[in-house]
Design an enzyme around this catalytic site. Structure first.
Site, PDB file in Angstrom:
ATOM      1  N   LYS A   1       0.835  -1.197   0.000  1.00  0.00           N
ATOM      2  CA  LYS A   1       0.000   0.000   0.000  1.00  0.00           C
ATOM      3  C   LYS A   1       0.872   1.250   0.000  1.00  0.00           C
ATOM      4  O   LYS A   1       2.053   1.207   0.373  1.00  0.00           O
ATOM      5  CB  LYS A   1      -0.901   0.005   1.245  1.00  0.00           C
ATOM      6  CG  LYS A   1      -1.930  -1.106   1.281  1.00  0.00           C
ATOM      7  CD  LYS A   1      -2.777  -1.021   2.546  1.00  0.00           C
ATOM      8  CE  LYS A   1      -3.771  -2.161   2.618  1.00  0.00           C
ATOM      9  NZ  LYS A   1      -4.813  -2.069   1.581  1.00  0.00           N
TER      10      LYS A   1
ATOM     11  N   ARG B   1      -9.991 -11.827   0.709  1.00  0.00           N
ATOM     12  CA  ARG B   1     -10.789 -12.877   0.057  1.00  0.00           C
ATOM     13  C   ARG B   1     -10.114 -14.244   0.193  1.00  0.00           C
ATOM     14  O   ARG B   1     -10.780 -15.274   0.239  1.00  0.00           O
ATOM     15  CB  ARG B   1     -11.034 -12.503  -1.397  1.00  0.00           C
ATOM     16  CG  ARG B   1      -9.809 -12.432  -2.269  1.00  0.00           C
ATOM     17  CD  ARG B   1      -9.975 -11.554  -3.493  1.00  0.00           C
ATOM     18  NE  ARG B   1     -10.157 -10.158  -3.130  1.00  0.00           N
ATOM     19  CZ  ARG B   1     -10.242  -9.169  -4.017  1.00  0.00           C
ATOM     20  NH1 ARG B   1     -10.175  -9.428  -5.314  1.00  0.00           N
ATOM     21  NH2 ARG B   1     -10.413  -7.932  -3.614  1.00  0.00           N
TER      22      ARG B   1
END
Length: 495
Positions: free
Chosen positions: A271, A345
């Site tokens: 990030k 996920r």
């Protein structure tokens, strides 16, 4: 906040708190209130010393038997239009006013609120906790928490004590979830979080559980969860809490699954420096499942529920998960990792399939999963996805309108199914460079539901708030705990 109860007004030095509808004659005890206001209610309202607008808090002073008393009024507006969220927000603003003014004593004349007594008591019990929630920070000069010092006398001819106590338990469970989310990530590691969960539930009635450590996860084939957490010194955990009330009989359980990425750097798909702060909140789905399970057990709901909490820290080292890696999931399906920042996920893939092994009638998962859901719905609505027809979600939407936790259904179609299976080297891929990423992520998780009815809640936009609301301060919200517990309490969940 501590409560005392009385059937009628008690002369004390504490401020008097009343509800004030536009038509103040609607108060069940108007004559008593008008007497306390020295017969001046009409003129006080007409001169707008006390205001009736919904949610507005105003104050004045009156003389009772030669002694001065403060009166605090909660505006209720047109009572014909009052809904449960209006009452909740009005109480939220009241309790926040008490906290802001450091008013630690009061006497609330509950019968001045012309509203269903049971729902009124529910809102009061809940909001007295969550609206004035404070995280006990690590500041060396921190002051005692307001809620621990405040006391309120509830005056009503109706028996509302048990309802308030019950709603308090729900509020405390939301506060518990917020505490998990607010704890700094160097403390709230997967191991620490798992140990905290064990400590909370080990003495609870009707509860059993287990914790799988990193070695067990690798040995038993939880390849996705292990992959996400393997670069961190704080290794992953999978926590299962099973609550089976005797009155639930032999019905299949409901499964609640939470994403618990205790910190998310993004891994090798790292990030930006502005995207990393507040990634401690990436475990809020798991925190909220803990809150749900705590409320269920404390309220002793007659249900059978399995809570699954998947915990990992997404870091970087020479052993870390890389783009282009392929891992085998607990379900046996292989997954090509194209983006290590699409790790939630993966964690949920193994956790949802694990939950399916309990043969549940329904799996619900909760995750701060995608920025795409925020782009689609903003920060006021949770994105909802399912492998069933749209009408399957009707009970959740009905419940959310009462709790004020808004949600909106988003699609999973053949487009997402094709994209999820577009890898040339594995059964599934965790990322594609195409629009519709919230639906793609949901579709990925769907592959692990194992044919079980499944609902996915993407709380990326609603898991935190950027400023204070009537439901609490800036930070973690504990979103959907209220809705899900209410659903489990009142819905036909085992049919």
């Amino acid at each position: 906040m501590k409560f005392d109860y009385s059937e009628s007004y008690v002369v004390t030095e504490a401020p008097i708190i009343i509800g004030l509808p536009s038509d103040f004659h609607q108060m069940d005890n108007f004559e008593e209130v008008d007497t306390l206001l020295n017969g001046l209610t009409a003129s006080i309202v007409e001169e707008e010393v006390l205001k009736t607008e919904l949610g507005v808090i105003t104050t004045t002073g009156v003389t009772i038997q030669t002694d001065y008393r403060k009166v605090i009024a909660v505006g209720l507006g047109d009572t014909a239009r009052l809904g449960q969220t209006d009452i909740q927000e009005a109480f939220g603003r009241l309790f926040q006013y008490l906290k802001d003014t450091n008013t630690k004593d009061g006497q609330l004349l509950l019968d001045t609120f012309p509203y269903d007594p049971g729902k009124l008591a529910e809102a009061l019990g809940l909001m007295s906790v969550i609206s004035i929630y404070e995280f006990e920070s690590y500041k060396t000069d921190r002051k005692p928490l307001f809620a621990g010092e405040a006391k309120l006398m509830i005056t009503s001819r109706r028996d509302v004590k048990e309802t308030i106590i019950r709603a308090n338990k729900l509020g405390e469970s939301i506060a518990l979830a917020r505490n998990f989310s607010e704890t700094p990530p160097n403390i709230m590691t997967p191991e620490y979080m798992a140990d905290k969960v064990v400590a909370i539930f080990k003495e609870q009635k009707y509860v059993s559980g287990q914790v799988k450590d990193h070695e067990s996860l690798e040995e038993e084939g939880y390849g996705l969860l292990a992959a996400v957490g393997k670069a961190s010194k704080a290794k992953p955990r999978l926590v299962t809490i099973e609550y089976r009330h005797p009155d639930a009989g032999s019905f299949k359980p409901i499964a609640l699954v939470g994403k618990g990425v205790t910190y998310d750097t993004g891994g090798y798909s790292i990030k930006s420096k502005t995207g990393m702060p507040e990634m401690k909140y990436d475990m809020s789905g798991a925190a909220n499942v803990i809150g749900m399970m705590n409320a269920i057990t404390e309220m002793e709901l007659p249900v059978h529920v399995v809570g699954v909490i998947a915990l990992a820290e997404n870091m970087i080292d020479g052993n870390g998960m890389r783009p282009d890696d392929v891992y085998t999931s607990y379900s046996g399906q292989t997954v090509e990792v194209k983006n290590t920042d699409a790790e939630g996920r993966l964690v949920l893939g193994d956790a949802v399939f694990h939950a399916s092994q309990y043969s549940p009638s329904l799996i619900m998962d909760f995750a701060t999963l995608t920025g795409a859901v925020v782009a689609a719905l903003g920060t006021e609505r949770t994105g909802v996805f399912t492998n069933k027809k749209p009408e399957f979600l009707t009970p959740f939407f009905e419940m959310s309108r009462e709790t004020g936790e808004e949600m909106w259904q988003l699609p999973i179609t053949e487009i997402e199914e094709e994209n999820v299976r577009s890898s040339s080297v594995a059964d599934l891929t965790n990322h594609v460079e195409k629009p519709g990423r919230a639906s793609f992520a949901a579709c990925f998780i769907k592959q692990f539901a194992n044919g079980t009815p499944w609902v996915h809640f993407d709380i990326a936009g609603t898991g935190t708030v950027s400023q204070r609301t009537p439901y609490g301060p800036k930070g973690a919200t504990g979103v959907l705990i209220h809705t899900v517990v209410k659903y489990l309490e009142t819905g036909d969940v085992h049919e």
